[in-house]
Scaffold this active site. Structure first.
Site, PDB file in Angstrom:
ATOM      1  N   ASN A 179      45.342  39.179  29.141  1.00  9.67           N
ATOM      2  CA  ASN A 179      45.025  38.422  29.557  1.00  9.67           C
ATOM      3  C   ASN A 179      45.756  37.122  29.731  1.00  9.67           C
ATOM      4  O   ASN A 179      45.270  36.114  30.638  1.00  9.67           O
ATOM      5  CB  ASN A 179      43.575  37.538  29.563  1.00  9.67           C
ATOM      6  CG  ASN A 179      42.909  36.996  28.115  1.00  9.67           C
ATOM      7  OD1 ASN A 179      44.396  37.397  27.811  1.00  9.67           O
ATOM      8  ND2 ASN A 179      41.827  37.640  28.234  1.00  9.67           N
ATOM      9  N   HIS A 192      46.613  35.569  27.159  1.00  3.08           N
ATOM     10  CA  HIS A 192      46.472  34.821  25.692  1.00  3.08           C
ATOM     11  C   HIS A 192      47.684  35.041  24.661  1.00  3.08           C
ATOM     12  O   HIS A 192      47.876  35.617  24.474  1.00  3.08           O
ATOM     13  CB  HIS A 192      45.139  35.449  25.234  1.00  3.08           C
ATOM     14  CG  HIS A 192      45.082  36.374  24.347  1.00  3.08           C
ATOM     15  ND1 HIS A 192      43.698  36.855  24.274  1.00  3.08           N
ATOM     16  CD2 HIS A 192      45.769  36.680  23.520  1.00  3.08           C
ATOM     17  CE1 HIS A 192      43.753  38.075  23.439  1.00  3.08           C
ATOM     18  NE2 HIS A 192      44.839  37.851  23.231  1.00  3.08           N
ATOM     19  N   GLU A 201      42.368  32.141  24.735  1.00  5.23           N
ATOM     20  CA  GLU A 201      42.057  32.470  26.211  1.00  5.23           C
ATOM     21  C   GLU A 201      42.217  31.759  27.050  1.00  5.23           C
ATOM     22  O   GLU A 201      42.567  30.662  26.607  1.00  5.23           O
ATOM     23  CB  GLU A 201      40.874  33.063  25.954  1.00  5.23           C
ATOM     24  CG  GLU A 201      40.351  33.535  24.611  1.00  5.23           C
ATOM     25  CD  GLU A 201      40.892  35.661  24.680  1.00  5.23           C
ATOM     26  OE1 GLU A 201      41.666  35.819  25.718  1.00  5.23           O
ATOM     27  OE2 GLU A 201      40.390  36.317  23.890  1.00  5.23           O
TER      28      GLU A 201
END
Ligand code: PGA
Length: 244
Positions: A136, A138, A143
């Site tokens: 994603n 990160h 995050e």
């Protein structure tokens, strides 16, 4: 500025990564190393161990600062990042364990522990920061949505990150910690050189967004576009969308 290097596979990625940092290790015996956990850097750590065993480099006077640690996981748990680092690197080189730093996921006062960690990183500027990347986007456990101005902080892990890591916890999501402490994006950006590694198709989209997408907290790794000295080493599957 991001310099891209393509590798054919995981092995080649690890070897190129080692060559990218070797000169620093040899020329700066008191270097500060920013280290990462996960499947990605294990091959690089093996290269570091091999060259250490060959007598070419010593870690005796080096300092390491790890990116992150789970909250609430006992240090001796095999999946704590402290255990990971001991097992995959520190136990095999001559670094003084007192000079190896991993966030304290068991601190009573987490905010204070985070502030202390950032203060330590500021006082010991990182010469080379090793990074993996999440599917994603990160970096560390920063995050999507994390402020670019962030320093070390406690995070609630996203469901997809916990699922990615469930393989280390008997594929049982309920065993994967829900929170972690991570070095912030601003702390990571303080490193003089950043070497980000990526292997496998699961990283291809994140690599594309990091390199070609807008600089946005939606893809935390995109902040690296604004760093002066980043090397991204991606294997064939991870570079699928950016092969040119
Ligand atoms: P991995 O994790 O190396 O296990 O793929 C990388 C990351 O999530 O940062």
């Amino acid at each position: 500025m991001i310099v891209l290097q393509h590798a054919k596979d995981y092995d080649e990625m690890s070897k190129i990564a080692y060559q990218a940092i070797r000169e620093i290790l040899i020329n700066k015996p008191d270097a500060v190393l920013g280290l990462a956990t996960g499947s990605t850097p294990i091959g690089l750590y093996k290269e570091m161990i091999k060259d250490y065993e060959a007598g070419n480099v010593s870690y005796k006077n080096m300092v390491s600062i790890n990116l992150d640690e789970y909250v609430g996981l006992p240090v001796e748990h095999p999946e704590s990042y402290r255990s990971f680092m001991n097992r995959n690197l520190f136990d095999h080189i001559d670094i003084d364990k007192n000079n190896t730093h991993v966030p304290n996921g068991l601190a009573d006062d987490v905010d204070q522990a985070c502030a202390d960690y950032t203060a330590f990183a500021k006082a010991h500027p990182i010469d080379v920061q090793i990074l993996g990347i999440g599917g994603n986007g990160h970096i560390g456990f920063n995050e999507p949505g994390t402020a670019f101005s962030s320093n070390t902080h406690k995070v609630e892990l996203k469901e997809n990150t916990r699922k990615d890591n469930a393989r280390f916890f008997d594929n049982d999501l309920s065993k994967v910690p829900t929170h972690a402490i991570t070095l912030g994006l601003q702390d990571i950006m303080g490193a003089k050189l950043i070497v980000l590694l990526a292997s496998g198709a699961g990283k291809a989209k994140a690599i594309k967004e990091m390199v070609l997408g807008p600089v946005t907290p939606d893809c935390p790794a995109s902040i690296l576009q604004t760093h002066p000295n980043v090397i991204v080493i991606a294997d064939e599957a991870a570079s699928y969308y950016i092969k040119g």
